[in-house]
Design a protein around this motif. Structure first.
Motif, PDB file in Angstrom:
ATOM      1  N   THR A 110       0.857  -1.185   0.000  1.00 48.47           N
ATOM      2  CA  THR A 110       0.000   0.000   0.000  1.00 48.47           C
ATOM      3  C   THR A 110       0.893   1.234   0.000  1.00 48.47           C
ATOM      4  N   PRO A 111       0.902   1.968  -1.102  1.00 50.78           N
ATOM      5  CA  PRO A 111       1.783   3.142  -1.184  1.00 50.78           C
ATOM      6  C   PRO A 111       1.294   4.263  -0.270  1.00 50.78           C
ATOM      7  N   SER A 112       2.263   5.003   0.244  1.00 46.93           N
ATOM      8  CA  SER A 112       1.963   6.132   1.112  1.00 46.93           C
ATOM      9  C   SER A 112       2.392   7.418   0.411  1.00 46.93           C
ATOM     10  N   PRO A 113       1.588   8.451   0.476  1.00 42.89           N
ATOM     11  CA  PRO A 113       1.981   9.706  -0.179  1.00 42.89           C
ATOM     12  C   PRO A 113       3.079  10.446   0.582  1.00 42.89           C
ATOM     13  N   GLU A 114       3.361  10.030   1.797  1.00 39.23           N
ATOM     14  CA  GLU A 114       4.369  10.699   2.612  1.00 39.23           C
ATOM     15  C   GLU A 114       5.672   9.914   2.618  1.00 39.23           C
ATOM     16  N   LEU A 115       6.771  10.629   2.574  1.00 42.06           N
ATOM     17  CA  LEU A 115       8.085  10.018   2.658  1.00 42.06           C
ATOM     18  C   LEU A 115       8.644  10.337   4.031  1.00 42.06           C
ATOM     19  N   GLY A 116       8.701   9.325   4.884  1.00 38.63           N
ATOM     20  CA  GLY A 116       9.177   9.517   6.249  1.00 38.63           C
ATOM     21  C   GLY A 116      10.639   9.148   6.379  1.00 38.63           C
ATOM     22  N   LYS A 117      11.118   9.182   7.619  1.00 38.14           N
ATOM     23  CA  LYS A 117      12.540   8.910   7.846  1.00 38.14           C
ATOM     24  C   LYS A 117      12.888   7.455   7.563  1.00 38.14           C
ATOM     25  N   ASP A 118      11.959   6.530   7.811  1.00 36.85           N
ATOM     26  CA  ASP A 118      12.244   5.113   7.534  1.00 36.85           C
ATOM     27  C   ASP A 118      12.410   4.878   6.039  1.00 36.85           C
ATOM     28  N   GLU A 119      11.527   5.480   5.241  1.00 42.34           N
ATOM     29  CA  GLU A 119      11.621   5.334   3.786  1.00 42.34           C
ATOM     30  C   GLU A 119      12.893   5.989   3.249  1.00 42.34           C
ATOM     31  N   PHE A 120      13.239   7.135   3.795  1.00 45.68           N
ATOM     32  CA  PHE A 120      14.453   7.830   3.370  1.00 45.68           C
ATOM     33  C   PHE A 120      15.685   6.966   3.646  1.00 45.68           C
ATOM     34  N   LEU A 121      15.738   6.355   4.820  1.00 48.79           N
ATOM     35  CA  LEU A 121      16.872   5.507   5.180  1.00 48.79           C
ATOM     36  C   LEU A 121      16.922   4.262   4.295  1.00 48.79           C
ATOM     37  N   GLN A 122      15.775   3.685   3.955  1.00 47.92           N
ATOM     38  CA  GLN A 122      15.736   2.526   3.063  1.00 47.92           C
ATOM     39  C   GLN A 122      16.288   2.883   1.689  1.00 47.92           C
ATOM     40  N   ILE A 123      15.865   4.034   1.169  1.00 45.78           N
ATOM     41  CA  ILE A 123      16.350   4.467  -0.147  1.00 45.78           C
ATOM     42  C   ILE A 123      17.864   4.669  -0.115  1.00 45.78           C
ATOM     43  N   MET A 155      20.064   3.203   1.868  1.00 47.41           N
ATOM     44  CA  MET A 155      20.742   1.901   1.970  1.00 47.41           C
ATOM     45  C   MET A 155      20.711   1.152   0.632  1.00 47.41           C
ATOM     46  N   VAL A 156      19.595   1.206  -0.086  1.00 48.27           N
ATOM     47  CA  VAL A 156      19.505   0.568  -1.402  1.00 48.27           C
ATOM     48  C   VAL A 156      20.474   1.235  -2.366  1.00 48.27           C
ATOM     49  N   LEU A 176      23.291   2.735  -1.571  1.00 45.36           N
ATOM     50  CA  LEU A 176      24.655   2.321  -1.220  1.00 45.36           C
ATOM     51  C   LEU A 176      24.935   0.888  -1.666  1.00 45.36           C
ATOM     52  N   ALA A 177      23.957   0.014  -1.506  1.00 44.40           N
ATOM     53  CA  ALA A 177      24.157  -1.394  -1.863  1.00 44.40           C
ATOM     54  C   ALA A 177      24.261  -1.587  -3.367  1.00 44.40           C
ATOM     55  N   ASN A 178      23.621  -0.752  -4.138  1.00 40.15           N
ATOM     56  CA  ASN A 178      23.584  -0.925  -5.591  1.00 40.15           C
ATOM     57  C   ASN A 178      24.456   0.068  -6.345  1.00 40.15           C
ATOM     58  N   GLN A 179      25.377   0.717  -5.677  1.00 42.80           N
ATOM     59  CA  GLN A 179      26.227   1.678  -6.376  1.00 42.80           C
ATOM     60  C   GLN A 179      27.287   0.950  -7.201  1.00 42.80           C
ATOM     61  N   ASP A 180      27.769   1.614  -8.187  1.00 47.17           N
ATOM     62  CA  ASP A 180      28.800   1.066  -9.068  1.00 47.17           C
ATOM     63  C   ASP A 180      30.115   0.989  -8.290  1.00 47.17           C
ATOM     64  N   PRO A 181      30.697  -0.204  -8.118  1.00 45.80           N
ATOM     65  CA  PRO A 181      31.944  -0.312  -7.340  1.00 45.80           C
ATOM     66  C   PRO A 181      33.128   0.434  -7.968  1.00 45.80           C
ATOM     67  N   THR A 182      33.085   0.626  -9.277  1.00 43.30           N
ATOM     68  CA  THR A 182      34.189   1.359  -9.911  1.00 43.30           C
ATOM     69  C   THR A 182      34.030   2.869  -9.780  1.00 43.30           C
ATOM     70  N   ASN A 183      32.805   3.294  -9.460  1.00 46.46           N
ATOM     71  CA  ASN A 183      32.540   4.715  -9.291  1.00 46.46           C
ATOM     72  C   ASN A 183      31.650   4.901  -8.053  1.00 46.46           C
ATOM     73  N   PRO A 184      32.225   4.717  -6.843  1.00 46.67           N
ATOM     74  CA  PRO A 184      31.400   4.791  -5.626  1.00 46.67           C
ATOM     75  C   PRO A 184      30.904   6.220  -5.372  1.00 46.67           C
ATOM     76  N   MET A 185      29.920   6.289  -4.481  1.00 39.56           N
ATOM     77  CA  MET A 185      29.329   7.587  -4.117  1.00 39.56           C
ATOM     78  C   MET A 185      30.399   8.473  -3.477  1.00 39.56           C
ATOM     79  N   ASP A 186      30.384   9.718  -3.857  1.00 37.94           N
ATOM     80  CA  ASP A 186      31.306  10.707  -3.315  1.00 37.94           C
ATOM     81  C   ASP A 186      31.035  10.911  -1.823  1.00 37.94           C
ATOM     82  N   ASP A 187      32.085  11.110  -1.021  1.00 37.63           N
ATOM     83  CA  ASP A 187      31.929  11.333   0.415  1.00 37.63           C
ATOM     84  C   ASP A 187      31.022  12.519   0.703  1.00 37.63           C
TER      85      ASP A 187
END
Length: 158
Positions: free
Chosen positions: A18-31, A33-34, A36-47
């Motif tokens: 059931t989708p929620s129209p609000e983006l809370g802190k739990d959803e933000f943290l999930q996004i 983490m996903v 970070l887990a799916n980033q390109d290892p040859t081009n990681p996220m900038d600090d």
């Protein structure tokens, strides 16, 4: 032998999201983490980018906490009978007096409100004459600075 309740089978569990129209802190943290887990290892996220997202997350959490605190404060003020009736301090009230021992009606009395308190969720007005009266027993409220005893001047100025 005990039977297994068929409603507990995984195939019988609700898998619809059931989708929620609000983006809370739990959803933000999930996004985050996903991401970070799916980033390109040859081009990681900038600090700096990661720190910026964490700062955004922290700000979001603080704003939510502040909103909850303000909501709690507003609700407590709306409910408090002391705050609700505090505007009556300094006004003169008229009320039906009762004999505390017999419950018999006495004369209608007037006195100035000097304090407001509460007991069992009810507002109690403490009066200058020493009486304590429930706010809902008040018959009339007057501002003592306005003199209502004087008759208007009927003489015309010619």
């Amino acid at each position: 032998m005990p039977k297994i309740d068929p409603s507990l089978y995984l195939q019988n569990q609700n898998t619809a999201r059931t989708p929620s129209p609000e983006l809370g802190k739990d959803e933000f943290l999930q996004i985050l983490m996903v991401q970070l887990a799916n980033q390109d290892p040859t081009n990681p996220m900038d600090d700096r980018e990661f720190i910026s997202q964490m700062a955004t997350f922290s700000s979001l959490e603080q704003m939510m906490n502040m909103t909850n605190s303000i909501d709690t404060l507003v609700q407590s003020q709306l409910v408090s009978p002391v705050i609700k009736y505090s505007h009556m301090i300094g006004n003169e009230v008229t009320y039906q007096a009762y004999d505390e021992e017999t419950g018999e009606k006495l004369d209608i009395e007037s006195s100035k409100v000097v304090a407001v308190s509460q007991q069992d969720g009810w507002a109690i007005l403490e009066l200058e004459n020493g009486d304590k009266v429930y706010a809902d027993a008040i018959i009339e409220v007057r501002d003592p600075s306005i003199d209502t005893d004087e008759e208007p001047d009927s003489e015309g100025s010619e």
